[in-house]
Design a protein around this motif. Structure first.
Motif, PDB file in Angstrom:
ATOM      1  N   GLN A 141       0.860  -1.173   0.000  1.00 46.34           N
ATOM      2  CA  GLN A 141       0.000   0.000   0.000  1.00 46.34           C
ATOM      3  C   GLN A 141       0.903   1.232   0.000  1.00 46.34           C
ATOM      4  N   TRP A 142       0.460   2.313  -0.640  1.00 50.73           N
ATOM      5  CA  TRP A 142       1.287   3.510  -0.708  1.00 50.73           C
ATOM      6  C   TRP A 142       1.631   4.035   0.683  1.00 50.73           C
ATOM      7  N   GLU A 143       0.746   3.807   1.633  1.00 47.37           N
ATOM      8  CA  GLU A 143       0.998   4.257   3.006  1.00 47.37           C
ATOM      9  C   GLU A 143       2.213   3.557   3.618  1.00 47.37           C
ATOM     10  N   ASP A 144       2.619   2.413   3.034  1.00 47.54           N
ATOM     11  CA  ASP A 144       3.773   1.676   3.545  1.00 47.54           C
ATOM     12  C   ASP A 144       5.084   2.446   3.351  1.00 47.54           C
ATOM     13  N   LEU A 145       5.049   3.499   2.539  1.00 47.54           N
ATOM     14  CA  LEU A 145       6.275   4.262   2.259  1.00 47.54           C
ATOM     15  C   LEU A 145       6.615   5.271   3.352  1.00 47.54           C
ATOM     16  N   LYS A 146       5.747   5.435   4.313  1.00 44.83           N
ATOM     17  CA  LYS A 146       6.013   6.378   5.392  1.00 44.83           C
ATOM     18  C   LYS A 146       7.290   5.986   6.138  1.00 44.83           C
ATOM     19  N   GLY A 147       8.217   6.929   6.240  1.00 49.87           N
ATOM     20  CA  GLY A 147       9.484   6.683   6.923  1.00 49.87           C
ATOM     21  C   GLY A 147      10.524   5.974   6.080  1.00 49.87           C
ATOM     22  N   LYS A 148      10.198   5.655   4.817  1.00 46.13           N
ATOM     23  CA  LYS A 148      11.132   4.948   3.943  1.00 46.13           C
ATOM     24  C   LYS A 148      11.795   5.926   2.961  1.00 46.13           C
ATOM     25  N   GLU A 149      12.987   5.553   2.528  1.00 45.56           N
ATOM     26  CA  GLU A 149      13.728   6.396   1.574  1.00 45.56           C
ATOM     27  C   GLU A 149      13.478   5.892   0.155  1.00 45.56           C
ATOM     28  N   ILE A 150      13.158   6.828  -0.756  1.00 48.29           N
ATOM     29  CA  ILE A 150      12.824   6.458  -2.138  1.00 48.29           C
ATOM     30  C   ILE A 150      13.671   7.245  -3.121  1.00 48.29           C
ATOM     31  N   ASP A 183      19.421  13.307  -4.483  1.00 46.30           N
ATOM     32  CA  ASP A 183      20.857  13.518  -4.646  1.00 46.30           C
ATOM     33  C   ASP A 183      21.488  12.709  -5.768  1.00 46.30           C
ATOM     34  N   VAL A 184      20.745  11.749  -6.318  1.00 45.39           N
ATOM     35  CA  VAL A 184      21.305  10.862  -7.344  1.00 45.39           C
ATOM     36  C   VAL A 184      20.753  11.247  -8.710  1.00 45.39           C
ATOM     37  N   ALA A 185      21.622  11.440  -9.685  1.00 47.82           N
ATOM     38  CA  ALA A 185      21.202  11.795 -11.038  1.00 47.82           C
ATOM     39  C   ALA A 185      20.250  10.736 -11.589  1.00 47.82           C
ATOM     40  N   PHE A 186      19.315  11.175 -12.432  1.00 47.23           N
ATOM     41  CA  PHE A 186      18.257  10.311 -12.951  1.00 47.23           C
ATOM     42  C   PHE A 186      18.796   9.018 -13.553  1.00 47.23           C
ATOM     43  N   ASN A 187      19.838   9.130 -14.375  1.00 44.24           N
ATOM     44  CA  ASN A 187      20.349   7.945 -15.072  1.00 44.24           C
ATOM     45  C   ASN A 187      21.297   7.106 -14.211  1.00 44.24           C
ATOM     46  N   LEU A 188      21.498   7.493 -12.946  1.00 40.97           N
ATOM     47  CA  LEU A 188      22.377   6.734 -12.048  1.00 40.97           C
ATOM     48  C   LEU A 188      21.609   6.094 -10.890  1.00 40.97           C
ATOM     49  N   MET A 189      20.292   6.279 -10.874  1.00 42.50           N
ATOM     50  CA  MET A 189      19.497   5.821  -9.723  1.00 42.50           C
ATOM     51  C   MET A 189      19.554   4.312  -9.510  1.00 42.50           C
ATOM     52  N   THR A 190      19.403   3.549 -10.590  1.00 47.84           N
ATOM     53  CA  THR A 190      19.344   2.095 -10.416  1.00 47.84           C
ATOM     54  C   THR A 190      20.678   1.546  -9.909  1.00 47.84           C
ATOM     55  N   GLY A 226      22.967  -0.158  -2.653  1.00 48.11           N
ATOM     56  CA  GLY A 226      22.491  -0.101  -1.277  1.00 48.11           C
ATOM     57  C   GLY A 226      21.789   1.175  -0.860  1.00 48.11           C
ATOM     58  N   THR A 227      21.649   2.144  -1.772  1.00 46.80           N
ATOM     59  CA  THR A 227      20.989   3.395  -1.434  1.00 46.80           C
ATOM     60  C   THR A 227      19.473   3.246  -1.494  1.00 46.80           C
ATOM     61  N   ALA A 228      18.791   3.675  -0.453  1.00 49.45           N
ATOM     62  CA  ALA A 228      17.322   3.766  -0.380  1.00 49.45           C
ATOM     63  C   ALA A 228      16.635   2.403  -0.225  1.00 49.45           C
ATOM     64  N   ASP A 229      15.369   2.490   0.153  1.00 46.52           N
ATOM     65  CA  ASP A 229      14.547   1.293   0.339  1.00 46.52           C
ATOM     66  C   ASP A 229      13.774   0.941  -0.929  1.00 46.52           C
ATOM     67  N   TYR A 230      13.492   1.977  -1.738  1.00 43.87           N
ATOM     68  CA  TYR A 230      12.733   1.804  -2.980  1.00 43.87           C
ATOM     69  C   TYR A 230      13.382   2.645  -4.073  1.00 43.87           C
ATOM     70  N   CYS A 231      13.115   2.230  -5.317  1.00 39.77           N
ATOM     71  CA  CYS A 231      13.612   2.986  -6.465  1.00 39.77           C
ATOM     72  C   CYS A 231      12.581   2.896  -7.588  1.00 39.77           C
ATOM     73  N   THR A 232      12.361   3.994  -8.290  1.00 39.71           N
ATOM     74  CA  THR A 232      11.482   3.946  -9.455  1.00 39.71           C
ATOM     75  C   THR A 232      12.316   3.585 -10.681  1.00 39.71           C
ATOM     76  N   LYS A 241      15.114  16.489  -8.368  1.00 34.11           N
ATOM     77  CA  LYS A 241      14.189  17.497  -7.851  1.00 34.11           C
ATOM     78  C   LYS A 241      13.840  18.474  -8.969  1.00 34.11           C
ATOM     79  N   GLY A 242      12.553  18.731  -9.151  1.00 35.35           N
ATOM     80  CA  GLY A 242      12.108  19.616 -10.219  1.00 35.35           C
ATOM     81  C   GLY A 242      11.749  18.880 -11.492  1.00 35.35           C
ATOM     82  N   GLY A 243      12.061  17.579 -11.559  1.00 35.15           N
ATOM     83  CA  GLY A 243      11.699  16.776 -12.728  1.00 35.15           C
ATOM     84  C   GLY A 243      10.325  16.164 -12.535  1.00 35.15           C
ATOM     85  N   VAL A 244       9.623  15.893 -13.630  1.00 35.38           N
ATOM     86  CA  VAL A 244       8.276  15.339 -13.540  1.00 35.38           C
ATOM     87  C   VAL A 244       8.240  13.996 -12.791  1.00 35.38           C
ATOM     88  N   PRO A 245       9.210  13.082 -12.974  1.00 30.68           N
ATOM     89  CA  PRO A 245       9.132  11.816 -12.223  1.00 30.68           C
ATOM     90  C   PRO A 245       9.056  12.037 -10.715  1.00 30.68           C
TER      91      PRO A 245
END
Length: 332
Positions: free
Chosen positions: A127-136, A168-175, A181-187, A141-145
């Motif tokens: 559930q989207w509410e599960d993201l509370k307190g998690k890093e994504i 803090d991570v450039a769009f093409n470097l996120m994955t 090991g960065t973040a709990d979730y990634c788009t 910042k400022g981009g549509v995604p």
């Protein structure tokens, strides 16, 4: 917005202006297209290329990956690209910054976010509410995604204190950062999201586009001067894309995948077919490439909600649907 404009300005001065359209040795007009990222999300454009639709219009595309909307817009403004393929927000920022050669949206391809939320752990009842307190990791910042993701969280009752997006991570470097090991979730866009899941590196738990609703997510943008000088080429470009859209929406996913291999040589046909099906399931592609004013205003609602818009842009100052409308009129 100010930070993005500064980035664009620096990039423009760092690049040498190049000529608009060139002619190849076989008589085709070369159109330099800089895309925000490389994904099956943009299958109709790749199909237009691999199926020969561009060639039938006397065009060959020279495709480069900008790795973010700010870089795409910098390439357009400098003349390093004829056509930018990214979110219209980048053009909005430039327009409001007082550009003398307004970047003009002349066609739209996708109508919702094309990313999928990937978790480190399997969450069949997510559930989207599960993201509370998690890093994504959700984008720049400022981009549509990133702004769409933030908008979704707010619609699910999140406050500023609840939202923990890593910008803090450039769009093409996120994955890569996520795998390290960065973040709990990634788009992630397809086919990467499905490949990550197949390799056991993560689990797809939600479609960002399905949750975010319709918005003019990715569009074709060019300087007004380029459009004025290359009107027939612009219309031919759109005709080819439109045929690609129709093919992507009607042909069997496995057949489409075969035609996408040349643009994704390291991805299996099976994975490409899965990606095509994923985007069909969320109704990702437009049926009419003309951007609507209502969707444009919703995009500005999202940008405003993220605190990235000092004032709103005028639809008619940024969007020119005349090219798309002429193309559709010719097909009637």
């Amino acid at each position: 917005m100010k930070k993005l404009l500064a980035t664009l300005g620096a990039a423009v001065f760092a690049l040498l202006p190049l000529s608009a359209c060139g002619e190849s040795g076989d008589g085709l007009t070369t159109v330099k297209v800089n895309e925000v990222t490389h994904s099956v999300f943009y299958a109709p454009m790749y199909l237009a290329d691999s199926l020969g639709y561009f060639e039938e219009e006397g065009i060959q595309i020279e495709l480069t990956n900008g790795g973010g909307a700010d870089a795409v817009m910098a390439a357009v403004l400098s003349g390093d690209a004829d056509v930018g393929f990214c979110g219209p927000e980048a053009a909005i920022y430039v327009l409001l910054g007082g550009s003398q050669d307004v970047p003009t949206v002349f066609g739209q391809l996708t109508k919702r976010d094309g990313s999928f939320l990937v978790s480190r752990v399997d969450e069949p009842d997510f559930q989207w509410e599960d993201l509370k307190g998690k890093e994504i990791l959700a984008g720049r910042k400022g981009g549509v995604p990133a702004m769409t993701f933030e908008y979704i969280l707010r619609e699910h009752g999140f406050t500023d204190a609840d939202i923990n997006l890593n910008f803090d991570v450039a769009f093409n470097l996120m994955t890569g950062a996520f795998e390290a090991g960065t973040a709990d979730y990634c788009t992630m866009f397809e086919p990467l999201a499905s490949e990550y899941q197949a390799a056991g590196k993560g689990y797809i738990v939600a479609s960002v586009g399905e949750a975010g609703g319709e918005v003019p997510y990715t569009s074709y943008i060019a300087k007004r001067s380029w459009l004025n000088d290359n009107e027939d080429t612009a219309k031919g470009f759109l005709r080819a894309i439109l045929r690609g859209v129709q093919y992507a929406q009607t042909e069997d996913a496995a057949v489409i995948a075969e035609h996408l291999v040349s643009h994704f040589p390291s991805t299996s046909v099976e994975s490409l077919a899965t990606s095509v099906t994923s985007y069909r399931n969320i109704d990702a592609w437009v049926t009419d490439m003309a951007m609507t004013e209502a969707s444009f205003e919703r995009l500005q609602d999202i940008i405003e909600s993220a605190g990235e818009l000092d004032r709103r842009a005028d639809f008619d100052a940024l969007v020119d649907n005349s090219y798309v409308k002429e193309v559709y009129a010719q097909l009637d």
